[in-house]
Design a protein around this motif. Structure first.
Motif, PDB file in Angstrom:
ATOM      1  N   PHE A 133       0.779  -1.195   0.101  1.00 10.32           N
ATOM      2  CA  PHE A 133       0.027  -0.059  -0.214  1.00 10.32           C
ATOM      3  C   PHE A 133       1.057   1.103   0.003  1.00 10.32           C
ATOM      4  O   PHE A 133       1.893   1.317   0.903  1.00 10.32           O
ATOM      5  CB  PHE A 133      -0.921  -0.045   1.302  1.00 10.32           C
ATOM      6  CG  PHE A 133      -1.642   1.341   1.419  1.00 10.32           C
ATOM      7  CD1 PHE A 133      -2.891   1.575   0.582  1.00 10.32           C
ATOM      8  CD2 PHE A 133      -1.453   2.149   2.266  1.00 10.32           C
ATOM      9  CE1 PHE A 133      -3.649   2.545   0.606  1.00 10.32           C
ATOM     10  CE2 PHE A 133      -2.149   3.401   2.438  1.00 10.32           C
ATOM     11  CZ  PHE A 133      -3.214   3.526   1.470  1.00 10.32           C
ATOM     12  N   PHE A 134       0.623   2.165  -0.917  1.00 10.78           N
ATOM     13  CA  PHE A 134       1.553   3.475  -0.977  1.00 10.78           C
ATOM     14  C   PHE A 134       0.970   4.445  -0.158  1.00 10.78           C
ATOM     15  O   PHE A 134       0.065   4.883  -0.138  1.00 10.78           O
ATOM     16  CB  PHE A 134       1.525   3.981  -2.378  1.00 10.78           C
ATOM     17  CG  PHE A 134       2.282   4.883  -2.719  1.00 10.78           C
ATOM     18  CD1 PHE A 134       3.658   4.807  -3.031  1.00 10.78           C
ATOM     19  CD2 PHE A 134       1.941   6.327  -2.625  1.00 10.78           C
ATOM     20  CE1 PHE A 134       4.488   5.935  -3.453  1.00 10.78           C
ATOM     21  CE2 PHE A 134       2.928   7.384  -2.649  1.00 10.78           C
ATOM     22  CZ  PHE A 134       4.060   7.025  -2.953  1.00 10.78           C
ATOM     23  N   ASP A 135       2.017   4.652   0.652  1.00  8.53           N
ATOM     24  CA  ASP A 135       1.630   5.663   1.974  1.00  8.53           C
ATOM     25  C   ASP A 135       2.248   6.912   1.195  1.00  8.53           C
ATOM     26  O   ASP A 135       3.434   7.061   0.912  1.00  8.53           O
ATOM     27  CB  ASP A 135       2.284   5.583   3.154  1.00  8.53           C
ATOM     28  CG  ASP A 135       1.798   6.358   4.297  1.00  8.53           C
ATOM     29  OD1 ASP A 135       2.127   7.684   4.168  1.00  8.53           O
ATOM     30  OD2 ASP A 135       1.106   6.049   5.181  1.00  8.53           O
ATOM     31  N   PRO A 136       1.528   7.952   1.166  1.00  5.94           N
ATOM     32  CA  PRO A 136       1.772   9.625   0.681  1.00  5.94           C
ATOM     33  C   PRO A 136       2.939  10.227   1.447  1.00  5.94           C
ATOM     34  O   PRO A 136       3.833  10.977   1.014  1.00  5.94           O
ATOM     35  CB  PRO A 136       0.647  10.032   0.232  1.00  5.94           C
ATOM     36  CG  PRO A 136      -0.512   9.494   1.204  1.00  5.94           C
ATOM     37  CD  PRO A 136      -0.103   8.215   1.364  1.00  5.94           C
ATOM     38  N   PHE A 137       2.689   9.895   2.769  1.00  2.00           N
ATOM     39  CA  PHE A 137       3.504  10.634   3.627  1.00  2.00           C
ATOM     40  C   PHE A 137       5.168  10.083   3.676  1.00  2.00           C
ATOM     41  O   PHE A 137       6.053  10.864   3.529  1.00  2.00           O
ATOM     42  CB  PHE A 137       3.076  10.195   5.091  1.00  2.00           C
ATOM     43  CG  PHE A 137       3.592  11.364   6.055  1.00  2.00           C
ATOM     44  CD1 PHE A 137       3.713  12.600   5.930  1.00  2.00           C
ATOM     45  CD2 PHE A 137       4.436  10.710   7.301  1.00  2.00           C
ATOM     46  CE1 PHE A 137       4.521  13.528   6.976  1.00  2.00           C
ATOM     47  CE2 PHE A 137       5.066  11.428   8.037  1.00  2.00           C
ATOM     48  CZ  PHE A 137       5.241  12.801   7.979  1.00  2.00           C
ATOM     49  N   LEU A 138       5.025   8.772   3.488  1.00  2.00           N
ATOM     50  CA  LEU A 138       6.497   8.073   3.445  1.00  2.00           C
ATOM     51  C   LEU A 138       6.867   8.131   2.097  1.00  2.00           C
ATOM     52  O   LEU A 138       8.016   7.612   1.619  1.00  2.00           O
ATOM     53  CB  LEU A 138       6.321   6.706   4.162  1.00  2.00           C
ATOM     54  CG  LEU A 138       5.846   6.519   5.440  1.00  2.00           C
ATOM     55  CD1 LEU A 138       6.175   5.156   5.905  1.00  2.00           C
ATOM     56  CD2 LEU A 138       6.746   7.518   6.186  1.00  2.00           C
ATOM     57  N   GLU A 139       5.968   8.192   1.078  1.00  2.23           N
ATOM     58  CA  GLU A 139       6.464   7.850  -0.397  1.00  2.23           C
ATOM     59  C   GLU A 139       7.004   6.609  -0.539  1.00  2.23           C
ATOM     60  O   GLU A 139       7.954   6.597  -1.318  1.00  2.23           O
ATOM     61  CB  GLU A 139       7.273   9.028  -0.770  1.00  2.23           C
ATOM     62  CG  GLU A 139       6.604  10.518  -0.743  1.00  2.23           C
ATOM     63  CD  GLU A 139       7.766  11.672  -1.152  1.00  2.23           C
ATOM     64  OE1 GLU A 139       8.788  11.172  -1.602  1.00  2.23           O
ATOM     65  OE2 GLU A 139       7.132  12.818  -1.006  1.00  2.23           O
ATOM     66  N   ALA A 140       6.298   5.696   0.035  1.00  3.02           N
ATOM     67  CA  ALA A 140       6.711   4.150  -0.176  1.00  3.02           C
ATOM     68  C   ALA A 140       5.644   3.216   0.167  1.00  3.02           C
ATOM     69  O   ALA A 140       4.777   3.563   0.691  1.00  3.02           O
ATOM     70  CB  ALA A 140       8.049   3.911   0.979  1.00  3.02           C
ATOM     71  N   ALA A 141       5.858   1.960  -0.407  1.00  3.19           N
ATOM     72  CA  ALA A 141       4.954   1.063  -0.132  1.00  3.19           C
ATOM     73  C   ALA A 141       4.872   0.178   1.154  1.00  3.19           C
ATOM     74  O   ALA A 141       6.093  -0.387   1.308  1.00  3.19           O
ATOM     75  CB  ALA A 141       4.833   0.024  -1.425  1.00  3.19           C
TER      76      ALA A 141
END
Length: 536
Positions: free
Chosen positions: A426-434
């Protein structure tokens, strides 16, 4: 080699240099800042340290007019160190720096007095003074603000917190809120983010190197690469280690090396989640399912079939990981939310309950760090708080979430988090990572499945919850009383079970259906117990 590994190796070099500096304290009194960094006293002796330090500092203090009283007290203390005299020195130093003399002295003279004041406070703290601990904490905080070294920042912050742990409220010369200062000290450590465990790791590596020095005949060198992982040190190519997780585990957060290294910024992703990056988090192990089933059926007998369907999804597994999200469908007051909480309780899953009614944007899935209010997704925050990879997240009244997509859709976010293919990345926009949410238990409660029809409902185990009947009243009342006892905080003996007469009253008034009227009736009976005059 990753950026994080390079940083950790650089910290190890810093620890080596600092420890070599500490070694000189066996022959020379360390500087005051070195004491606050953790250096031992000269030869481990406070009296010897005070004499040697004053011998070097006296000449400078003698040339500062306002410092003569302080110098006199320092000489007395060095001749025979006591806690009382150390505090007298502290008071004298404080008065110079906070009185009229401050404006009459040059900057270099102020630094000399400040050093003497900090030294006296440290001595008094070593002698057991809780009053001096407050001064030590303030000096450590000031030193932390003046240094750039990451290692020094952590060491000064640790000294500050250690001093505040031994401090007592009531500042000798003015007001000092110890609780507030403790909070500030913890804020400093939190702000340092992943740097704190990195420093701890570097210190462990240095200690292991010293062990190697004593066994040169068995090892080819003294680098960390020569040590075995099982001794708590990693090889150079895999330097990032933590306490091993025993049992099932899962890496939720990947490497965050692609993000700016702003560890002192508490709002930065690496500051908040860096300690979870590439770290295997434990999974809650499977409890006794027979016992869990008995508890749930005892508390919710009208949902026995639902209990069987839910628990059969984890039979034979080592950890509590369900194959799909669960959707509990039923009328208002059927006990769905309470039942979902009970499922989490009997399975020992940390719980986060999210009211989805009226949710009209996609913030549940996180917001970009380009905004000042950027935050990671709610589920990842739950994982961070719980310290496990498989908490339970209850999506209460999911059918009442807005279908408007103007600011994004909460329902679309939920779909991505429960979809078997995307939940593992799941892509988290805060971490910019899956991130990997595949072990999270999602339980949704709804009154009407029509708003969820389509892809979202297809990816859930849909279970219909019948309304309780009159035959279930004993179990329901027992559950209501248990909630009352837990919520009141009063000794359970002051809220005994309802007697036969009270139960007969309830049976005549409640024939099944929604539990809410029954709960109001129980609350009324409990009120009448303590205030019988209200009965009519």
């Amino acid at each position: 080699m990753t950026d994080k590994t390079k940083r950790q190796l650089a910290l190890l070099d810093d620890v080596r240099r600092l420890e070599r500096t500490f070694e000189t304290s066996a022959a020379v009194a360390p500087s005051t800042s070195m004491l606050y960094l953790g250096s031992p006293l000269l030869a481990g002796d406070l009296a010897a340290d005070a004499l040697a330090w004053l011998g070097a500092a006296e000449l400078a203090l003698r040339g500062i007019g306002p410092a003569q009283r302080l110098l006199h007290f320092l000489r007395t203390f060095a001749a025979g160190p006591t806690e009382t005299m150390a505090l007298t020195c502290v008071e004298a130093g404080w008065e110079i720096l906070h009185g009229p003399f401050e404006t009459e002295m040059r900057r270099d003279e102020l630094e000399i007095v400040r050093d003497a004041y900090a030294r006296a406070a440290f001595y008094a703290w070593c002698l057991g003074s809780p009053e001096a601990a407050l001064h030590v904490a303030q000096h450590a905080a000031a030193m932390l603000r003046r240094v750039d070294s990451e290692l020094f920042k952590v060491r000064f912050a640790q000294t500050m917190l250690a001093a505040l742990r031994t401090a007592e409220d009531g500042y000798p010369w003015g007001k000092f809120d110890v609780a507030r200062e403790r909070t500030r000290a913890l804020d400093v450590l939190v702000g340092l983010g992943e740097l704190v465990p990195d420093v701890r790791l570097a210190q462990r590596a240095y200690l292991a190197e010293q062990v190697l020095e004593e066994a040169k005949g068995k090892f080819s060198g003294s680098r960390v690469a020569d040590l075995d992982d099982r001794e708590g040190i990693a090889r150079t190519g895999d330097f990032e280690i933590d306490e091993p997780v025993v049992g099932p585990s899962l890496v939720v957060v990947p490497s965050l090396d692609h993000l700016p290294d702003k560890r002192n910024d508490r709002g930065a992703p690496r500051s908040e989640f860096g300690h979870l990056a590439q770290r295997a988090l434990p999974l809650v192990k499977m409890p006794d399912l027979a016992e869990a089933s008995a508890v749930l059926k005892g508390e919710f007998p009208w949902l026995s079939a639902v209990t069987d369907r839910i628990l059969e999804g984890v039979v034979g597994k080592e950890a509590v990981v369900f194959p799909s999200a669960i959707c509990l469908v039923g009328g208002a007051g059927a006990g769905k939310s309470h039942y979902a909480r009970a499922v989490a309780r009997v399975l020992s899953l940390p719980l986060t309950e999210v009211p989805m009614g009226g949710a009209a944007d996609s913030s549940f899935g996180g917001t970009s760090r380009q905004w000042s209010t950027g935050r990671a997704c709610t589920v990842l925050q739950s994982i961070k708080r719980a310290g496990v990879a498989n908490p339970c997240v209850i999506l209460d009244e999911l059918d009442k979430a807005s279908s408007n997509r103007f600011n994004g859709s909460a329902l679309d976010v939920v779909l991505a988090q429960i979809e078997p293919g995307s939940r593992k990345a799941f892509f988290d926009p805060f971490l910019e990572a899956a991130i990997d949410l595949s072990a999270v238990t999602f339980i949704a409660t709804v009154n009407d499945i029509r708003p969820l029809k389509g892809p979202l409902l297809d990816r859930m185990l849909v279970l219909y919850c019948p309304a309780p009947t009159a035959q279930d009243i004993d179990a329901i009342v027992a559950g209501i009383l248990r909630q009352v006892r837990e919520g009141s905080g009063i000794d359970p003996r002051f809220t005994p079970d309802l007697d036969a007469t009270e139960m007969d009253v309830l049976r005549r008034g409640w024939r099944g259906g929604s539990i809410r009227p029954l709960k109001r009736a129980v609350d009324r009976l409990l009120t009448l117990r303590s205030a019988p005059g209200l009965a009519h």
